[in-house]
Scaffold this active site. Structure first.
Site, PDB file in Angstrom:
ATOM      1  N   ASP A 168       0.851  -1.203   0.000  1.00 28.04           N
ATOM      2  CA  ASP A 168       0.000   0.000   0.000  1.00 28.04           C
ATOM      3  C   ASP A 168       0.885   1.251   0.000  1.00 28.04           C
ATOM      4  O   ASP A 168       0.566   2.256  -0.647  1.00 28.04           O
ATOM      5  CB  ASP A 168      -0.871   0.051   1.263  1.00 28.04           C
ATOM      6  CG  ASP A 168      -1.707  -1.199   1.467  1.00 28.04           C
ATOM      7  OD1 ASP A 168      -2.913  -1.156   1.242  1.00 28.04           O
ATOM      8  OD2 ASP A 168      -1.122  -2.239   1.860  1.00 28.04           O
ATOM      9  N   HIS A 215       1.276  -5.945  -6.075  1.00 26.14           N
ATOM     10  CA  HIS A 215      -0.143  -5.857  -5.704  1.00 26.14           C
ATOM     11  C   HIS A 215      -0.786  -4.467  -5.900  1.00 26.14           C
ATOM     12  O   HIS A 215      -1.311  -4.171  -6.957  1.00 26.14           O
ATOM     13  CB  HIS A 215      -0.357  -6.266  -4.243  1.00 26.14           C
ATOM     14  CG  HIS A 215      -0.229  -7.732  -3.982  1.00 26.14           C
ATOM     15  ND1 HIS A 215      -0.746  -8.721  -4.791  1.00 26.14           N
ATOM     16  CD2 HIS A 215       0.368  -8.392  -2.944  1.00 26.14           C
ATOM     17  CE1 HIS A 215      -0.483  -9.907  -4.270  1.00 26.14           C
ATOM     18  NE2 HIS A 215       0.198  -9.734  -3.159  1.00 26.14           N
ATOM     19  N   ASP A 216      -0.783  -3.631  -4.849  1.00 28.41           N
ATOM     20  CA  ASP A 216      -1.698  -2.492  -4.804  1.00 28.41           C
ATOM     21  C   ASP A 216      -1.443  -1.431  -5.881  1.00 28.41           C
ATOM     22  O   ASP A 216      -2.389  -0.779  -6.351  1.00 28.41           O
ATOM     23  CB  ASP A 216      -1.650  -1.848  -3.406  1.00 28.41           C
ATOM     24  CG  ASP A 216      -2.257  -2.749  -2.345  1.00 28.41           C
ATOM     25  OD1 ASP A 216      -2.898  -3.756  -2.711  1.00 28.41           O
ATOM     26  OD2 ASP A 216      -2.096  -2.440  -1.149  1.00 28.41           O
ATOM     27  N   GLU A 236      -8.531 -14.415  -1.950  1.00 26.68           N
ATOM     28  CA  GLU A 236      -7.510 -13.351  -1.814  1.00 26.68           C
ATOM     29  C   GLU A 236      -7.850 -12.544  -0.560  1.00 26.68           C
ATOM     30  O   GLU A 236      -9.033 -12.348  -0.235  1.00 26.68           O
ATOM     31  CB  GLU A 236      -7.522 -12.485  -3.090  1.00 26.68           C
ATOM     32  CG  GLU A 236      -6.500 -11.375  -3.123  1.00 26.68           C
ATOM     33  CD  GLU A 236      -6.929 -10.159  -2.320  1.00 26.68           C
ATOM     34  OE1 GLU A 236      -6.047  -9.496  -1.761  1.00 26.68           O
ATOM     35  OE2 GLU A 236      -8.154  -9.899  -2.235  1.00 26.68           O
TER      36      GLU A 236
HETATM   37  O1  RIB Z   1      -3.755  -9.915  -1.217  1.00 23.65           O
HETATM   38  C1  RIB Z   1      -2.936  -8.794  -1.315  1.00 23.65           C
HETATM   39  C2  RIB Z   1      -3.599  -7.598  -0.704  1.00 23.65           C
HETATM   40  O2  RIB Z   1      -3.801  -7.831   0.690  1.00 23.65           O
HETATM   41  C3  RIB Z   1      -2.806  -6.329  -0.790  1.00 23.65           C
HETATM   42  O3  RIB Z   1      -3.695  -5.243  -0.907  1.00 23.65           O
HETATM   43  C4  RIB Z   1      -2.103  -6.290   0.540  1.00 23.65           C
HETATM   44  O4  RIB Z   1      -1.715  -4.978   0.882  1.00 23.65           O
HETATM   45  C5  RIB Z   1      -3.176  -6.808   1.441  1.00 23.65           C
HETATM   46  O5  RIB Z   1      -4.093  -5.779   1.736  1.00 23.65           O
HETATM   47 CA    CA Z   2      -3.454  -3.422   0.700  1.00 23.25          CA
END
Ligand code: RIB
Ligand code: CA
Length: 319
Positions: free
Chosen positions: A15, A241-242, A166
Site C-alpha cells: 500500500d 499488488h496495490d 484473496e
Molecule cells: O492480497 C494482497 C492484498 O492484501 C494487498 O492489498 C495487501 O496490501 C493486502 O491488503
Molecule cells: Ca493493501
C-alpha cells in the site's frame, strides 16, 4: 488532464508503494486517502498513511480514518507476518506531524465525489468495508464516480489466504459482494496479475540508492520480500499488488487480456468463503459481451509498470 483518485488503503508495505506512486505521479491528482483495517489495525494504517504522505511532500492530502473491522462485525485478522508489526516491515520511522480529518473514510468519499461528479476513481487496495459503507450511505454513488479500480480477488490464480480466496476480499466478503454488485464500472486487479508483477532485489537496491522516498521504501520492503522469499517464490522478490490498481485507474498499464465479465463473491462461510466467482465461460469465444457485466478483470498485463513505479519513487529528491 490528471486522473482524480481517492485511495483507500490498509497501509502495509505494498500500500505504501501505491500511495507514493499516486502522490508523486504527475498524471494522478490524488484527492484524498481513506484508511481501513486489514494488514494492520486501522489506527496504525492511518499513522502509516500520514507518515508516507509526509515523506513524499504531500502533507496537504486529506486522510480520513475508516472501518476498524468488517461490515457485519466479526473477527479481524491482521497480516503482521507479511507487513511487520508496524505495517512498515518493522522499519517505519517517526510519527506523522498531523492528524487525520474529522470525518470518516466513507463520508470523505461521498463528499469529494459529489464535488467532482463523474470524475473520481475510487481505488480501494484493502478490504472493501469503507466502499460498501459509502455505497450504503449514498446509493447514488455508482452514477457519480468514474469507476472503481480495486486490488483484490482472483479469476484463476490460487488464493493467498485460503486456496481460493484473496485477502482483501476474504477479510470482508459481504462488503466485496456489495461493491461488485453495484452498477458502476469496476476494474479488478486480482492475483492473476498482481502475483506476476514483481519488485526484485535490484529494484530494492535501486530505491535504497535514491532519494528520501526511495530509501524509506527500500528499507521497509526488506521484511515483505523476506516473507515472499520464504513462503512463495524462494528468492527475494515480492508481489507489487496495490500499485496495479492505481496504474489501471491512471491508464498506465499495458493490458493484453481483460474481459468484461460478471463477478460474484462467495459469502457462504464455507471453504470457498471470500472467493471471487468470475464468469470466464466466454473464454473460448473471445469473451463475448455478457448481460449486465461491468467488471473488467485484468488477466494479462506487462510487468513494465514495476520499473516505472520504482523509478518514480527512487528519483524523488524531496519536496
Ligand atoms: O492480497 C494482497 C492484498 O492484501 C494487498 O492489498 C495487501 O496490501 C493486502 O491488503
Ligand atoms: Ca493493501
Amino acid at each position: 488532464m490528471a486522473t482524480k483518485m481517492i485511495l483507500d488503503c490498509d497501509t502495509g508495505v505494498d500500500d505504501t508503494m501505491a500511495i507514493m506512486y499516486a502522490a508523486l505521479h504527475p498524471d494522478i491528482d490524488l484527492l484524498a486517502v481513506g484508511t481501513v483495517w486489514g494488514n494492520v489495525e486501522v489506527e496504525r494504517g492511518t499513522r502509516n498513511t500520514l507518515r508516507v504522505l509526509d515523506i513524499v511532500g504531500r502533507g496537504e492530502v486529506p486522510v480520513a480514518q475508516g472501518a476498524a473491522g468488517p461490515l457485519l462485525g466479526g473477527p479481524t485478522e491482521y497480516a503482521y507476518h507479511v507487513h511487520g508489526d508496524d505495517g512498515q516491515g518493522n522499519a517505519g520511522d517517526a510519527e506523522p506531524v498531523r492528524a487525520a480529518e474529522p470525518t470518516t473514510a466513507a463520508q470523505q468519499i461521498i463528499d469529494i465525489v459529489r464535488q467532482h461528479p463523474g470524475e473520481v476513481w475510487l481505488v480501494p487496495v484493502g478490504p472493501l468495508t469503507n466502499i460498501a459503507t459509502a455505497l450504503a450511505l449514498d446509493p447514488e454513488l455508482p452514477k457519480l464516480v468514474a469507476g472503481v479500480s480495486l486490488m483484490g480477488g482472483s479469476a484463476s490464480a490460487p488464493g493467498n489466504v485460503s486456496f481460493v480466496a484473496e485477502a482483501n476480499i476474504w477479510h470482508d466478503a459481504e462488503a466485496a459482494q456489495a461493491v461488485f454488485a453495484a452498477k458502476w464500472p469496476v476494474v479488478m486487479a486480482g492475483l492473476d496479475v498482481t502475483m506476476k508483477v514483481l519488485i526484485t532485489a535490484e529494484h530494492r537496491d535501486q530505491m535504497l540508492a535514491g532519494g528520501p522516498a526511495g530509501q524509506y521504501m527500500g528499507r521497509i520492503i526488506e521484511f515483505y520480500g523476506e516473507f515472499y522469499r520464504d513462503m512463495v517464490f524462494g528468492d527475494w522478490s515480492c508481489a507489487m499488488h496495490d500499485s496495479i490498481a492505481v496504474a489501471a485507474a491512471a491508464g498506465h498499464l499495458d493490458v493484453q487480456l481483460a474481459p468484461v465479465v460478471n463477478v460474484e463473491v462467495d459469502t457462504t462461510g464455507g471453504p470457498g468463503h471470500g472467493q471471487t466467482l468470475v464468469d470466464l465461460r466466454g473464454k473460448y469465444r473471445g469473451y463475448p459481451e455478457q448481460e449486465g457485466a461491468h467488471t473488467t478483470v485484468l488477466m494479462e498485463i506487462s510487468d513494465s509498470i514495476a520499473d516505472t513505479v520504482v523509478s518514480l519513487i527512487t528519483d524523488f529528491q524531496g519536496a
